[in-house]
Design an enzyme around this catalytic site. Structure first.
Site, PDB file in Angstrom:
ATOM      1  N   ASP A 187       0.822  -1.212   0.000  1.00 35.19           N
ATOM      2  CA  ASP A 187       0.000   0.000   0.000  1.00 35.19           C
ATOM      3  C   ASP A 187       0.859   1.267   0.000  1.00 35.19           C
ATOM      4  O   ASP A 187       0.360   2.369   0.193  1.00 35.19           O
ATOM      5  CB  ASP A 187      -0.964   0.013   1.187  1.00 35.19           C
ATOM      6  CG  ASP A 187      -0.249  -0.005   2.540  1.00 35.19           C
ATOM      7  OD1 ASP A 187       1.004   0.030   2.557  1.00 35.19           O
ATOM      8  OD2 ASP A 187      -0.939  -0.053   3.575  1.00 35.19           O
ATOM      9  N   ASP A 204       2.673   2.881   8.475  1.00 34.61           N
ATOM     10  CA  ASP A 204       1.530   1.975   8.387  1.00 34.61           C
ATOM     11  C   ASP A 204       1.221   1.436   9.779  1.00 34.61           C
ATOM     12  O   ASP A 204       2.123   1.255  10.601  1.00 34.61           O
ATOM     13  CB  ASP A 204       1.868   0.817   7.437  1.00 34.61           C
ATOM     14  CG  ASP A 204       0.640   0.184   6.804  1.00 34.61           C
ATOM     15  OD1 ASP A 204      -0.457   0.337   7.371  1.00 34.61           O
ATOM     16  OD2 ASP A 204       0.780  -0.464   5.751  1.00 34.61           O
ATOM     17  N   ASP A 207       0.409  -3.654   8.362  1.00 33.18           N
ATOM     18  CA  ASP A 207       1.097  -3.919   7.100  1.00 33.18           C
ATOM     19  C   ASP A 207       0.646  -5.215   6.440  1.00 33.18           C
ATOM     20  O   ASP A 207       1.261  -5.681   5.488  1.00 33.18           O
ATOM     21  CB  ASP A 207       2.614  -3.955   7.327  1.00 33.18           C
ATOM     22  CG  ASP A 207       3.380  -3.602   6.063  1.00 33.18           C
ATOM     23  OD1 ASP A 207       2.791  -2.971   5.166  1.00 33.18           O
ATOM     24  OD2 ASP A 207       4.571  -3.969   5.956  1.00 33.18           O
ATOM     25  N   ASP A 222     -14.037   4.155  11.822  1.00 36.90           N
ATOM     26  CA  ASP A 222     -12.989   3.446  12.575  1.00 36.90           C
ATOM     27  C   ASP A 222     -13.481   2.920  13.923  1.00 36.90           C
ATOM     28  O   ASP A 222     -12.799   3.013  14.946  1.00 36.90           O
ATOM     29  CB  ASP A 222     -11.765   4.357  12.781  1.00 36.90           C
ATOM     30  CG  ASP A 222     -10.943   4.486  11.513  1.00 36.90           C
ATOM     31  OD1 ASP A 222     -11.326   3.879  10.496  1.00 36.90           O
ATOM     32  OD2 ASP A 222      -9.919   5.193  11.540  1.00 36.90           O
ATOM     33  N   ILE A 232      -6.714   7.503  16.100  1.00 36.45           N
ATOM     34  CA  ILE A 232      -8.038   7.819  16.646  1.00 36.45           C
ATOM     35  C   ILE A 232      -9.021   6.747  16.185  1.00 36.45           C
ATOM     36  O   ILE A 232      -9.279   6.623  14.984  1.00 36.45           O
ATOM     37  CB  ILE A 232      -8.500   9.211  16.169  1.00 36.45           C
ATOM     38  CG1 ILE A 232      -7.491  10.280  16.594  1.00 36.45           C
ATOM     39  CG2 ILE A 232      -9.887   9.537  16.714  1.00 36.45           C
ATOM     40  CD1 ILE A 232      -7.726  11.635  15.952  1.00 36.45           C
ATOM     41  N   SER A 262      16.687  16.501  -3.663  1.00 36.14           N
ATOM     42  CA  SER A 262      17.416  16.181  -2.436  1.00 36.14           C
ATOM     43  C   SER A 262      17.391  17.321  -1.434  1.00 36.14           C
ATOM     44  O   SER A 262      17.574  17.092  -0.235  1.00 36.14           O
ATOM     45  CB  SER A 262      18.867  15.798  -2.761  1.00 36.14           C
ATOM     46  OG  SER A 262      19.483  16.811  -3.529  1.00 36.14           O
TER      47      SER A 262
END
EC number: 3.1.1.77
Length: 574
Positions: A187, A204, A207, A222, A232, A262
């Protein structure tokens, strides 16, 4: 601002130390001469450090080499590789330095530096009292008497060593793809810090699930898991309302994305890596991390930095301030920046950007290609610069790509190019870290050495030729005007478009008011990049300009920030 993969394929330590100096994009390189230039530069840096360590500690060259190796960490086999080099080349280096030969003469004798048909004799240090050819012949005679010349004289490639092959492959893959090397669910977000991990983009929090990543809109508020990794989630037991809904709904969350080079990634080589009087075990503790981040420190950069500054100034990164404004923005940052990036080659890695129009929050995108469109290592540098017409086409291609990937309601800000004449003006008569001990290498000499090796990252600005420096600044101004024109005349469906000057002279004035000097804003080892202080001062100016002229870009200040802290603390950190 240009540091290709080849830099990892010459003689180990030197490249670890001098990677910044061999700074030209691989697509522009003249093949063998560039590789030879890297080998020469690395050798001169390493032999210089060994010689100065012996001088500072009043020791033999053998002890100095062992001292240097003892400073290096075990990680990435750095200490092992150092001792390998000492075993291979140490005896000859000792013999040559014992003859009071300078590092550049030593490296020509060892054939790390080569004089080709069109390659002049390049030297960093003042020429020896005797003729150069006489000094070199004397060095070669010393080596002819050596019984240790058992190493090959060409085709050196440290990555061919069995214990370094996999490391080199990891770094090569990371640089080419500009996506996390360790990313199980693909992802584009990682639980690993370096190799394009969470130093570069939000960490992440699962994972093994590609639908969980920073920057997305919450999945069912959530209730059951933290789908957007902002720390949260869950339900408030007092009223049954999901925390994400209670604290973040209507707060206009947004991420920050840098498209940069850079300078934006905060390229940095600590001067203590090259300064014998400052070297210790502690000097190199961050070396493995820096190497696997391509010698960039995005976690401390002016745009996406999330760690507290090491410079001591109060200014914060744009991400830091955006998160402080709305804690629902936690971890939503991406540094899509690369050594050597320009308007020309951004198309090669812009696909590494992680944003889904259907499922993610809007983003603020900063386009900051501030140097490589006018900076190159070519002897005839001006014809190699990007023209205004090319800049227009390149940037429009980038903006078209962004319009097809950014969620509606996003914002794009184009940075102009700075006037880089301050580089020469501020540094040319000062001593480079390699020359501070014996007052024998100025930045003017250093820039000239890089130019001779065809490794000068910006022949236009890092030049003693005032006319050339002026021409480079004129082209930079033309390209900035092109960006300004695009911002004022072009429109896109999914984002609005703005332009800000990269007014380095204003940053210098700000710094001088605090009692500082212009040279203190430039990376001391490469003499090219803005340092951490300069990056944060620039970020502060950009933030203030946005806040004054386009406050809607930043979103609302979340009134629930204190409650988020009370319930979720640091929201899982970074």
């Amino acid at each position: 601002m240009k540091f290709p993969w080849k830099v990892f394929k010459t003689t180990l330590l030197l490249l670890l130390l001098s990677h910044s100096l061999a700074s030209v994009p691989s697509e522009d390189q003249p093949g063998d001469s560039y590789s030879h230039g890297q080998s020469c530069l690395g050798c001169v840096v390493l032999v210089s450090v060994i010689e100065q360590l012996a001088e500072v500690h009043n020791s033999s060259v053998q002890v100095a080499m062992e001292r240097l190796c003892s400073y290096l960490p075990e990680k990435l086999f750095l200490k092992t590789a150092c001792y390998f080099l000492v075993q291979t080349f140490g005896s000859d280096i000792i013999k040559l330095l014992d003859e009071a030969m300078k590092a550049d003469v030593v490296c020509y004798a060892l054939e790390f530096c080569k004089r080709g048909a069109v390659q002049p004799q390049c030297h960093l240090y003042p020429l020896p009292q005797e003729a150069w050819e006489s000094a070199l012949e004397k060095a070669r005679q010393v080596l002819r008497r050596s019984s240790t010349m058992k190493y090959p004289r060409s085709g050196r490639n440290i990555c061919s060593l069995p214990f370094l092959t996999k490391i080199c492959q990891k770094i090569e893959l990371s640089i080419k793809k500009a996506v996390p090397f360790k990313d199980i669910d693909s992802d584009k977000h990682s639980v690993f810090p370096t190799l394009r991990g969470y130093h570069w983009r939000g960490r992440d929090c699962n994972d093994s699930d590609k639908t969980v990543y920073p920057g997305r809109r919450p999945d069912n508020w959530d209730i059951h898991q933290d789908s957007n990794c902002n720390g949260i989630w869950g339900i408030d037991p007092k009223d049954g309302i999901p925390y994400e809904k209670k604290f973040c709904e209507g707060s206009q969350p947004r991420g920050i994305i840098l498209l940069g080079d850079s300078a934006g990634a905060h390229f940095h080589i600590p001067p203590e890596w090259l300064t014998a009087s400052q070297m210790s075990v502690n000097s190199f503790l961050n070396l493995p991390s820096a190497l696997t981040d391509e010698l960039n420190w995005p976690q401390l950069s002016g745009v996406t930095g999330f760690l507290d500054s090491t410079s001591g100034i109060e200014e914060k990164s744009i991400y830091h301030r955006l998160r402080k404004r709305n804690h629902c923005n936690h971890r939503d940052y991406q540094s899509i920046s690369k050594n050597g990036a320009s308007s020309r080659n951004l198309k090669n890695f812009i696909e590494s950007l992680s944003r889904n129009q259907a499922s993610d929050h809007p983003a603020i995108v900063l386009y900051a290609m501030i140097g490589n469109d006018v900076c190159n290592s070519k002897a005839d540098t001006v014809p190699e610069m990007t023209t205004p017409e090319q800049m227009y086409a390149n940037v429009m291609q980038t903006l078209t790509h962004l319009n097809s990937h950014l969620p509606n309601g996003s914002h794009v800000i184009l940075y102009g190019l700075p006037d880089g004449t301050f580089l020469w003006d501020s540094l040319h008569n000062r001593y480079h870290p390699l020359g501070q001990l014996n007052k024998d290498v100025t930045y003017a000499q250093f820039f000239s050495f890089l130019r001779c090796l065809q490794l000068n990252p910006c022949n236009g600005w890092m030049s003693s030729n005032k006319t050339l420096r002026t021409l480079t600044s004129e082209r930079a101004e033309q390209l900035s005007n092109t960006l300004k024109k695009i911002a004022t005349t072009e429109t896109f469906a999914n984002f609005d478009l703005f332009y800000v000057d990269f007014a380095f002279h204003e940053i210098i004035e700000d710094w001088q008011k605090r009692g500082g000097q212009p040279w203190q804003l430039i990376e001391p080892v490469d003499g090219f990049h803005p340092n951490e202080v300069a990056s944060l001062l620039q970020a502060n100016r950009v933030w203030e300009k946005i806040q004054l002229q386009w406050p809607h870009v930043l979103g609302k200040e979340n009134p629930f920030n204190s409650q988020i802290e009370e319930v979720f603390g640091d929201q899982g950190g970074h």
